[in-house]
Design a protein around this motif. Structure first.
Motif, PDB file in Angstrom:
ATOM      1  N   ASP A   1      42.449  40.787  42.186  1.00 49.08           N
ATOM      2  CA  ASP A   1      44.088  41.416  43.062  1.00 49.08           C
ATOM      3  C   ASP A   1      43.577  42.186  43.091  1.00 49.08           C
ATOM      4  O   ASP A   1      43.013  42.458  43.095  1.00 49.08           O
ATOM      5  CB  ASP A   1      44.467  41.225  41.004  1.00 49.08           C
ATOM      6  CG  ASP A   1      43.710  42.645  40.373  1.00 49.08           C
ATOM      7  OD1 ASP A   1      43.566  43.271  41.073  1.00 49.08           O
ATOM      8  OD2 ASP A   1      44.017  42.599  39.084  1.00 49.08           O
ATOM      9  N   ASP A   2      45.163  43.018  43.820  1.00 46.53           N
ATOM     10  CA  ASP A   2      45.108  44.124  44.620  1.00 46.53           C
ATOM     11  C   ASP A   2      44.152  45.286  43.842  1.00 46.53           C
ATOM     12  O   ASP A   2      44.032  46.108  44.947  1.00 46.53           O
ATOM     13  CB  ASP A   2      46.640  44.069  44.798  1.00 46.53           C
ATOM     14  CG  ASP A   2      47.181  42.991  45.932  1.00 46.53           C
ATOM     15  OD1 ASP A   2      46.236  42.468  46.445  1.00 46.53           O
ATOM     16  OD2 ASP A   2      48.566  43.537  46.013  1.00 46.53           O
ATOM     17  N   GLN A   3      44.441  45.768  42.836  1.00 46.29           N
ATOM     18  CA  GLN A   3      44.066  46.714  42.391  1.00 46.29           C
ATOM     19  C   GLN A   3      42.892  46.466  41.826  1.00 46.29           C
ATOM     20  O   GLN A   3      42.053  47.775  42.594  1.00 46.29           O
ATOM     21  CB  GLN A   3      44.612  46.904  40.936  1.00 46.29           C
ATOM     22  CG  GLN A   3      45.909  47.447  40.615  1.00 46.29           C
ATOM     23  CD  GLN A   3      47.386  45.498  40.563  1.00 46.29           C
ATOM     24  OE1 GLN A   3      46.524  45.058  40.638  1.00 46.29           O
ATOM     25  NE2 GLN A   3      47.857  46.261  40.704  1.00 46.29           N
ATOM     26  N   LEU A   4      41.838  45.884  42.183  1.00 47.66           N
ATOM     27  CA  LEU A   4      40.603  45.508  41.895  1.00 47.66           C
ATOM     28  C   LEU A   4      39.826  45.755  43.316  1.00 47.66           C
ATOM     29  O   LEU A   4      39.247  46.738  43.915  1.00 47.66           O
ATOM     30  CB  LEU A   4      39.155  43.948  41.191  1.00 47.66           C
ATOM     31  CG  LEU A   4      37.925  44.392  41.691  1.00 47.66           C
ATOM     32  CD1 LEU A   4      37.683  45.241  41.410  1.00 47.66           C
ATOM     33  CD2 LEU A   4      37.826  42.954  40.743  1.00 47.66           C
ATOM     34  N   VAL A   5      40.904  45.421  44.299  1.00 49.02           N
ATOM     35  CA  VAL A   5      40.060  45.281  45.818  1.00 49.02           C
ATOM     36  C   VAL A   5      40.299  46.493  46.402  1.00 49.02           C
ATOM     37  O   VAL A   5      40.038  47.368  46.709  1.00 49.02           O
ATOM     38  CB  VAL A   5      41.128  44.299  46.947  1.00 49.02           C
ATOM     39  CG1 VAL A   5      41.345  44.697  48.343  1.00 49.02           C
ATOM     40  CG2 VAL A   5      41.193  42.773  46.489  1.00 49.02           C
ATOM     41  N   GLU A   6      41.627  47.017  45.276  1.00 51.81           N
ATOM     42  CA  GLU A   6      41.431  48.883  46.225  1.00 51.81           C
ATOM     43  C   GLU A   6      40.478  49.841  45.810  1.00 51.81           C
ATOM     44  O   GLU A   6      40.059  50.599  46.640  1.00 51.81           O
ATOM     45  CB  GLU A   6      43.408  49.357  46.094  1.00 51.81           C
ATOM     46  CG  GLU A   6      43.427  50.432  46.293  1.00 51.81           C
ATOM     47  CD  GLU A   6      44.828  51.035  45.683  1.00 51.81           C
ATOM     48  OE1 GLU A   6      44.803  52.417  45.447  1.00 51.81           O
ATOM     49  OE2 GLU A   6      45.693  50.460  45.222  1.00 51.81           O
ATOM     50  N   GLU A   7      39.586  49.317  44.647  1.00 55.56           N
ATOM     51  CA  GLU A   7      39.052  50.479  43.939  1.00 55.56           C
ATOM     52  C   GLU A   7      37.588  49.707  44.605  1.00 55.56           C
ATOM     53  O   GLU A   7      36.965  51.049  45.075  1.00 55.56           O
ATOM     54  CB  GLU A   7      38.935  49.885  42.386  1.00 55.56           C
ATOM     55  CG  GLU A   7      39.640  50.469  41.503  1.00 55.56           C
ATOM     56  CD  GLU A   7      39.905  51.613  41.519  1.00 55.56           C
ATOM     57  OE1 GLU A   7      39.034  52.647  41.681  1.00 55.56           O
ATOM     58  OE2 GLU A   7      40.974  52.674  41.273  1.00 55.56           O
ATOM     59  N   LEU A   8      37.565  48.423  45.206  1.00 58.88           N
ATOM     60  CA  LEU A   8      36.539  48.180  46.069  1.00 58.88           C
ATOM     61  C   LEU A   8      36.272  48.952  47.501  1.00 58.88           C
ATOM     62  O   LEU A   8      35.850  49.243  47.307  1.00 58.88           O
ATOM     63  CB  LEU A   8      36.084  46.681  46.290  1.00 58.88           C
ATOM     64  CG  LEU A   8      36.118  46.196  44.764  1.00 58.88           C
ATOM     65  CD1 LEU A   8      35.709  44.799  45.113  1.00 58.88           C
ATOM     66  CD2 LEU A   8      34.594  45.891  44.664  1.00 58.88           C
ATOM     67  N   GLU A   9      37.212  49.194  47.926  1.00 63.14           N
ATOM     68  CA  GLU A   9      37.554  49.374  49.479  1.00 63.14           C
ATOM     69  C   GLU A   9      37.995  50.850  48.978  1.00 63.14           C
ATOM     70  O   GLU A   9      37.086  51.680  49.905  1.00 63.14           O
ATOM     71  CB  GLU A   9      39.449  49.744  49.507  1.00 63.14           C
ATOM     72  CG  GLU A   9      39.921  47.940  49.995  1.00 63.14           C
ATOM     73  CD  GLU A   9      39.927  47.628  51.142  1.00 63.14           C
ATOM     74  OE1 GLU A   9      39.831  48.733  52.137  1.00 63.14           O
ATOM     75  OE2 GLU A   9      40.134  46.519  51.890  1.00 63.14           O
ATOM     76  N   LYS A  10      37.575  51.813  48.319  1.00 64.66           N
ATOM     77  CA  LYS A  10      37.795  52.923  47.590  1.00 64.66           C
ATOM     78  C   LYS A  10      35.935  53.157  47.838  1.00 64.66           C
ATOM     79  O   LYS A  10      35.491  54.334  48.666  1.00 64.66           O
ATOM     80  CB  LYS A  10      37.940  53.912  46.736  1.00 64.66           C
ATOM     81  CG  LYS A  10      39.804  54.130  47.138  1.00 64.66           C
ATOM     82  CD  LYS A  10      40.246  54.533  45.256  1.00 64.66           C
ATOM     83  CE  LYS A  10      41.601  54.385  45.710  1.00 64.66           C
ATOM     84  NZ  LYS A  10      42.407  55.100  44.350  1.00 64.66           N
TER      85      LYS A  10
END
Length: 208
Positions: free
Chosen positions: A195-204
């Motif tokens: 989901d978008d929240q996990l993708v955002e954390e991976l991007e960080k």
């Protein structure tokens, strides 16, 4: 074929290549002494040539990839009502050849996402892979027909730890996002069930 060894070499050589670039020495053949085998040099030359894969230096090794993915998942899990995933699950690729293979496939697919690899590039890459017929055949196959996001997701299965590592590795390869790469990553995240929240954390964690 020892995919875990090849993947570790790719990540290690990427790290050494960035160090050499910073010191004014930017040729891949000068980093073979860092422990990278011919297969690693060949795969890495494709990633660098297509997408400036210097971002792989952020990973450095399979252990580092697993650690970054675990940190991202921990932050995501603390904010969402999802079951925690044990840290040891993120070390799977270090012992599991099939896990390392799908990570490599995702990296090659990401490298090819911005357009077809030319025949000249294929020949140059294969020349660097070495004389191992099995490795030559595998790399040639992956370049000719990169794994689809559906195939990558099928191999990952219901494994959130591996899914996070696959996306993270692919994202780092796509350092400078162009339209086709954005589409590829979005489709990959969806196919992997991220989901978008996990993708955002991976991007960080990848530094983006």
């Amino acid at each position: 074929m020892d995919f875990s060894k090849i993947l570790n070499q790719v990540l290690n050589v990427a790290q050494e290549q960035v160090k050499n670039t910073m010191s004014g020495n930017s040729t891949l053949d000068k980093v073979t002494k860092a422990g990278g085998g011919a297969a690693a040099i060949g795969i890495l030359s494709m990633i660098f040539g297509r997408n400036g894969g210097a971002g792989l230096a952020k990973l450095g090794s399979l252990a580092a990839l697993g650690s970054l993915a675990y940190q991202a998942y921990q932050k995501y899990q603390s904010q969402q009502a999802v079951a925690p995933v044990p840290e040891e699950h993120f070390a799977q690729a270090q012992q599991d050849a099939s896990a390392s293979q799908v990570i490599l496939q995702a990296m090659i697919a990401a490298a090819a996402a911005d357009g077809a690899i030319t025949d000249a590039e294929k020949q140059a890459i294969l020349a660097e892979v070495g004389d191992n017929a099995e490795v030559q055949q595998w790399v040639q196959q992956e370049m000719a027909q990169p794994a689809s996001v559906a195939d990558i997701a099928r191999q990952v299965g219901n494994n959130p730890a591996l899914a996070a590592q696959v996306y993270l590795a692919a994202r780092v390869v796509c350092a400078d996002l162009e339209r086709k790469e954005i589409v590829f990553l979005a489709e990959l995240a969806q196919a992997l069930g991220l989901d978008d929240q996990l993708v955002e954390e991976l991007e960080k964690q990848a530094g983006f």
